[in-house]
Design a protein around this motif. Structure first.
Motif, short mmCIF file in Angstrom:
data_model
loop_
_atom_site.label_atom_id
_atom_site.label_comp_id
_atom_site.label_asym_id
_atom_site.label_seq_id
_atom_site.Cartn_x
_atom_site.Cartn_y
_atom_site.Cartn_z
N THR A 158 2.00 -3.69 4.00
CA THR A 158 2.64 -5.04 2.69
C THR A 158 2.20 -6.21 2.80
OG1 THR A 158 4.39 -5.99 3.58
CG2 THR A 158 5.16 -4.13 1.89
N HIS A 159 1.82 -7.07 1.86
CA HIS A 159 1.07 -8.35 1.78
C HIS A 159 1.67 -9.30 0.76
CE1 HIS A 159 -2.39 -6.46 3.79
NE2 HIS A 159 -2.30 -5.33 3.11
N ILE A 160 2.18 -10.75 1.62
CA ILE A 160 2.95 -11.39 0.34
C ILE A 160 1.75 -12.40 0.42
CG2 ILE A 160 4.60 -13.20 0.43
CD1 ILE A 160 6.21 -11.49 2.22
N LEU A 161 1.14 -12.58 -1.40
CA LEU A 161 0.11 -13.26 -1.56
C LEU A 161 0.72 -14.88 -1.43
CD1 LEU A 161 -0.83 -10.45 -3.02
CD2 LEU A 161 -1.29 -12.05 -5.02
N ARG B 45 -5.56 1.32 -8.07
CA ARG B 45 -6.23 2.25 -6.48
C ARG B 45 -7.87 1.69 -6.77
NH1 ARG B 45 -9.49 5.94 -6.24
NH2 ARG B 45 -9.56 6.62 -8.66
N ILE B 46 -8.15 0.96 -5.21
CA ILE B 46 -9.57 0.91 -4.98
C ILE B 46 -9.62 2.04 -3.86
CG2 ILE B 46 -9.39 -1.10 -5.87
CD1 ILE B 46 -8.55 -2.49 -3.26
N GLY B 47 -11.23 2.48 -4.34
CA GLY B 47 -11.29 3.51 -3.01
C GLY B 47 -10.15 4.28 -3.34
N GLU B 48 -9.55 4.89 -1.89
CA GLU B 48 -8.54 5.40 -1.51
C GLU B 48 -7.23 5.32 -1.71
OE1 GLU B 48 -9.02 8.72 -1.32
OE2 GLU B 48 -11.05 8.79 -1.77
N THR B 49 -7.48 3.98 -1.60
CA THR B 49 -5.78 2.90 -1.33
C THR B 49 -5.10 3.26 -2.33
OG1 THR B 49 -6.42 1.69 0.45
CG2 THR B 49 -4.93 1.19 -0.12
N THR B 50 -3.77 2.70 -3.12
CA THR B 50 -3.05 2.45 -4.22
C THR B 50 -2.17 1.62 -3.96
OG1 THR B 50 -3.79 4.96 -5.45
CG2 THR B 50 -1.71 3.26 -5.83
N LEU B 51 -2.26 0.81 -4.44
CA LEU B 51 -1.31 -0.50 -4.33
C LEU B 51 0.13 -0.71 -5.54
CD1 LEU B 51 -4.22 -1.20 -3.40
CD2 LEU B 51 -3.41 -3.13 -2.08
N ARG B 52 0.49 -1.21 -5.04
CA ARG B 52 1.91 -1.72 -6.13
C ARG B 52 2.31 -3.04 -5.89
NH1 ARG B 52 6.01 1.53 -4.46
NH2 ARG B 52 5.49 3.64 -6.37
N ILE C 167 0.96 -1.64 -0.06
CA ILE C 167 -0.21 -0.11 -0.01
C ILE C 167 1.26 1.40 0.38
CG2 ILE C 167 -1.91 1.39 1.67
CD1 ILE C 167 -2.33 -1.40 2.82
N ILE C 168 1.04 2.04 -1.13
CA ILE C 168 1.74 3.42 -1.38
C ILE C 168 0.65 4.22 -1.14
CG2 ILE C 168 3.19 1.70 -2.51
CD1 ILE C 168 1.69 3.66 -4.87
N SER C 169 -0.51 4.71 -0.55
CA SER C 169 -0.66 5.57 -0.54
C SER C 169 -2.54 5.06 0.32
CB SER C 169 -1.56 6.56 -1.58
OG SER C 169 -2.08 6.38 -2.18
N GLY C 170 -3.44 5.82 1.26
CA GLY C 170 -4.03 5.36 1.73
C GLY C 170 -3.90 4.57 2.62
N PRO C 171 -5.27 4.59 3.71
CA PRO C 171 -5.50 4.10 4.92
C PRO C 171 -4.58 3.22 5.07
CG PRO C 171 -7.43 5.21 3.99
CD PRO C 171 -6.47 4.73 2.95
N GLY C 172 -3.89 2.53 5.64
CA GLY C 172 -2.34 0.69 5.83
C GLY C 172 -0.99 2.03 4.72
#
Length: 209
Positions: free
Chosen positions: A128-131, A196-203, A119-124
């Motif tokens: 990181t989340h490892i699949l 991006r989903i909602g206010e959260t941007t993920l890389r 998660i690079i921006s937004g809540p949290g």
């Protein structure tokens, strides 16, 4: 590797899966044109003779035998459309969310790399989340990856790993899934891709184990 399928139903391939890489190098040094099977996603190298002679190139997948048509009339830097719509972006006629998150046995985690969503921006931001499995649902309560973002749906999108790239698909979320600043139904993501989903941007990153 990035395939964006926009809500209007047009699927566009931008940067590298189905076009030659842009370069100032002479033609003989360009990489061969490649295209991904619209059914299983397997990459195929197209014959230069066919690409140069025909506006559209049809090939049969060596893995699943499905037929894919690639529009080869564009400039190398332009978007190239693939038809039919890739199977990972299609739902069944019922349009139910449960049908969209059904397991796909062809999804697989890479053997030598970790697949990480940061998660690079937004809540949290910063987490990181490892699949741990090749197909995970991202959302709020009840999702495989649960995010504390009030703007995302309970089951917002699904991430499906195919060895060295990822299929991202929106699960009919209320506020949508965004890739390259556009709302999309699905996108094919490679190393370093962001969505991006909602206010959260993920890389998305692939990291050595």
């Amino acid at each position: 590797m990035r395939l964006a399928v926009r809500p209007g139903g047009h699927n566009h391939l931008s940067n590298p899966v189905a076009h030659r890489q842009s370069s100032t190098t002479p033609e003989c040094y360009l990489q061969p044109m490649q295209a991904a099977c619209s059914n299983c996603g397997t990459n195929h190298v197209l014959k230069d003779a066919d690409v140069g002679a025909h506006p559209k190139v049809k090939f049969r997948c060596s893995r699943c035998s499905a037929t894919t048509v690639v529009d080869a009339r564009r400039h190398p830097d332009a978007t190239i459309a693939i038809s039919p719509l890739p199977s990972f972006a299609r739902g069944n006629a019922s349009g139910t969310q449960s049908s969209l998150i059904m397991q796909d046995p062809t999804a697989v985690l890479p053997k030598t790399k970790k697949v990480v969503l940061t998660i690079i921006s937004g809540p949290g931001a910063g987490s990181t989340h490892i699949l741990k499995k090749p197909r995970v649902v991202v959302g709020r309560d009840g999702a495989d990856i649960a995010l504390q973002d009030a703007e995302i749906s309970r089951h917002h999108c699904v991430v499906e790993v195919r060895d060295d790239y990822v299929n991202l698909r929106d699960l009919d979320s209320t506020n949508g899934t965004f890739f390259e600043k556009e709302r999309v139904r699905a996108a094919m993501l490679g190393q370093g891709a962001e969505f991006r989903i909602g206010e959260t941007t993920l890389r998305l990153t692939f990291e050595p184990k």
